[in-house]
Design an enzyme around this catalytic site. Sequence first.
Site, short mmCIF file in Angstrom:
data_model
loop_
_atom_site.label_atom_id
_atom_site.label_comp_id
_atom_site.label_asym_id
_atom_site.label_seq_id
_atom_site.Cartn_x
_atom_site.Cartn_y
_atom_site.Cartn_z
CD GLU A 146 -10.57 -9.50 -0.44
OE1 GLU A 146 -10.42 -8.37 -1.35
OE2 GLU A 146 -11.88 -9.66 0.06
CG ASP A 168 -10.08 8.20 15.48
OD1 ASP A 168 -8.98 8.39 16.21
OD2 ASP A 168 -10.88 8.46 15.76
#
Length: 523
Positions: free
Chosen positions: A251, A206
Amino acid sequence: MRRIPWWRDAVVYEVYVRSFADSDGNGEGDLQGIRSRLGHLRDLGVDALWLTPFYPSPLADGGYDVADYRDVDPRFGTLHDFDALVSDAHDHGIRLIVDIVPNHSSDRHRWFREALAAPPGAPARSRYVFRPGKPGERSGEEGPPNDWPSAFGGPAWTRLDDGEWYLHLYAPEQPDFNWRDPEVRHEFEDVLRFWLDRGVDGFRIDVAAGLFKDESFHDLGGQNRRVLNGPMYSRPEVHEVYRKWRQILDEYDGERMAIGEVWTDGPEDLALYLRPDELHQVFQFDLQLAPWSATAFRDVIVAALKAVAPIGAAPTWVLSSHDSIRHVTRYEQPVSVPGIGLARARAALLMLLALPGSAYLYQGEELGLPEVTDLPGEARQDPIWKRTNGELAGRDGCRVPLPWSGSAEPFGFSPDRVRPWLPMPERWAPLTAEAQAADPSSMLTWYRDALGLRRRLRDDLPDDLEWLDSPDTTLFFSRGPLTCALNCGENPVRPPAGTPLLTSTPLYGDLLPGNAAAWLTGP
Ligand code: GLC
């Protein structure tokens, strides 16, 4: 085997959680409600859901005022419900993206309460943006630190009794974080990991261009107050944040992704966010802003593709969201032609789905829902409505709960006799998912057919498109075996050569009627 990462050509469906499906009868949608409707979403053929914020929140801005980034608001369910939703969605072959709100928190967030309890200059205030006021030039009376406006009306600063002012680019209940404080940075990295560990496939970020403000805090003065690359947005430091976020996403296994809500002054500035070590996608809103016009659509598409081409990023397309007027209504001009908005929305879907990249749909567009323009003032909740004293209607009209079944409110959204948080128009009875599911000519069937066909074709569609010559008021383009023809005019036109696969309105002889689109294949 799919040849590209899933998000590059996904159809993502935005779930406005509060208005999707209410399982517990409090008049507001919830996570269990979404779970119970996964069959609808699978049958529709979407690849992923983007859930708007469901975190604990006083809902001063529909949940974009987050009080705790690591929990579920009791009105929307529990963390256990969330885990069950992730697992069920995945079982349905649907991925899940959650909204992350890093520019500001709720004023009820623990950190902001601590900031308020602390004196000016205390470390607890450094997580937000506090500044002393400024004496007015003429009166000498103290005013806000600068002239920045809130996006929701009024100034972007609120004064505390101790004389300091805090910044809120949105409502006063949404204080902006100070991203120059390393604690803020670490907190959000940890929040990302919290949701990634729970199995989310990505994030919608956002106000992604916010975060850092120019340290001079200079006045906008005569500058356009909506300027998007001014001192409040797209400061260079923001890119370091997304580089780090990208490392975190990488990751994890399973092609986790992030899409930024980035408003910029030009499509070129967007590309900065899409560098290979930053965000995977950004929203490209220009299609949503374009009128019903082949020239306008074509210009937008050309610019959007040009913006992402040099970096090989995937474009994104959107016609409606929880922040905009629903496109069926936007396309309803002239109003004297009944059904014109729906006809155009059907046609627009074919354009959207034929373009390279991914399409972001907004809940209810598969039912052809129009904007609800006649909500009574006392029902409206959008801070835009409240802060402009009703001068601007705000966004409640596109957030009315979904009609699922039955012939009267709450139309299966809530258990019977429960009043939904926004009133649902009685005229929606023919628009319920139930009423449309069995009707071969309904909008819902149209969406299913179009999404289903795109799914079957997409592995054969190249990344780029080729424009074909076409008469005024139309646009024709091809992507490998698929040709899309859109006629924004009123008169029938001859479509390009090919066998029709799907048409939004039956062909008129071998002509494509006005306000219609077709997919064709082969010459
Ligand atoms: C984004 C959201 C919008 C919200 C605003 C402030 O633009 O999409 O709904 O009001 O940010 O968080």
